[in-house]
Write a protein that holds these residues in place. Structure first.
Motif, PDB file in Angstrom:
ATOM      1  N   ASN A 242       0.821  -1.208   0.000  1.00 45.75           N
ATOM      2  CA  ASN A 242       0.000   0.000   0.000  1.00 45.75           C
ATOM      3  C   ASN A 242       0.852   1.254   0.000  1.00 45.75           C
ATOM      4  N   ARG A 243       1.932   1.245   0.798  1.00 48.64           N
ATOM      5  CA  ARG A 243       2.818   2.413   0.844  1.00 48.64           C
ATOM      6  C   ARG A 243       3.581   2.584  -0.462  1.00 48.64           C
ATOM      7  N   HIS A 246       1.330   4.186  -2.896  1.00 49.12           N
ATOM      8  CA  HIS A 246       1.226   5.624  -2.628  1.00 49.12           C
ATOM      9  C   HIS A 246       2.382   6.379  -3.268  1.00 49.12           C
ATOM     10  N   GLU A 250       2.835   9.165  -6.604  1.00 53.67           N
ATOM     11  CA  GLU A 250       3.484  10.467  -6.485  1.00 53.67           C
ATOM     12  C   GLU A 250       4.636  10.642  -7.474  1.00 53.67           C
TER      13      GLU A 250
END
Length: 267
Positions: A242-243, A246, A250
């Motif tokens: 999940n990180r 993210h 970006e």
């Protein structure tokens, strides 16, 4: 009546742990408990009374035995002690991360922590590279310059299905200057390279291997990799994934087809 105040029960468990352990689930007589713990009979008597009041011990034909509640809480307590010992052994490492940086509990539970020492300063990164050499799929967030990591990923492209690397501006520029061939080899092999303007406080990796997936959290400092927190739990892998998702959202693609243009862009 079973005690319901968690603080009171925990205090009793901590103080009377040895007696609660000695009682066992099968039951035993008081003289056996006295023989098993380094306490006087009066202390054992008092401990049993407090454990009974908390609902952790009950009378049995054999004398006394742990209740199911006592068994469950003792097991949780031992697990908590083990996790606490693990965290304390790496206390300085986690202390270096900003207080606003949340490391999910799943990443810390039952983790293996590889720390750098004066004799083995590259051990954390080397441990991550060892995982990569066995990988079927690689996702890495690299917030610092680790040539060994880049070169290992480049070599792994021959046997790995997918390789995704997220680099910060400064890391990409340094690697373009000194390790252009390795980066170009990654792109030519089909690796996904992404550029991130911000600098995350730590590195991340999700490595899929034949025996399952492993999540890695790389704690860094000015000298390089400080520690690798490695965890193969499903929840830990899900959190790291999940990180990485993210940070991937970006980031932008890193054009290395023309290394000259890429170098100019990164400076």
């Amino acid at each position: 009546m079973v005690a319901t105040d968690p603080s009171d029960v925990l205090s009793t468990l901590i103080q009377r742990e040895s007696v609660l352990y000695a009682v066992d689930v099968a039951g035993c007589e008081k003289r056996d408990i006295v023989a098993a713990v380094p306490s006087s009979r009066s202390t054992v008597d008092r401990s049993i009374r407090e454990l009974e009041a908390a609902g952790l011990v009950t009378r049995a034909p054999e004398g006394y035995r742990r209740t199911l509640l006592g068994e469950l809480l003792l097991s949780e307590y031992y697990r908590f002690k083990a996790q606490t010992a693990e965290l304390l052994s790496a206390g300085e490492i986690f202390a270096e991360l900003p207080p606003t940086q949340e490391i999910d509990r799943s990443m810390r539970e039952d983790a293996t922590i590889v720390t750098a020492t004066q004799a083995t300063p590259h051990q954390p990164v080397s441990a991550l590279c060892s995982l990569i050499r066995e990988a079927q799929s690689i996702r890495v967030l690299c917030p610092a310059v680790f040539p060994q990591l880049i070169e290992t990923c480049a070599m792994a492209t021959d046997t790995t299905e997918t390789v995704e690397i997220i680099l910060t501006d400064s890391v990409a520029a340094a690697l373009v200057d000194s390790f252009t061939d390795s980066l170009a080899a990654l792109q030519e092999a089909g690796a996904e390279l992404h550029l991130l303007e911000t600098t995350p406080p730590h590195g991340l990796a999700v490595i899929e291997r034949p025996m399952g997936s492993t999540a890695g959290l790389l704690v860094i400092d000015d000298s390089g990799g400080r520690a690798l927190v490695r965890n193969s739990g499903d929840d830990a892998v899900a959190w790291a994934t999940n990180r990485l998702d993210h940070w991937r959202r970006e980031a932008t693609g890193l054009p290395l087809a023309e290394t000259t243009d890429a170098t100019s862009m990164l400076r």
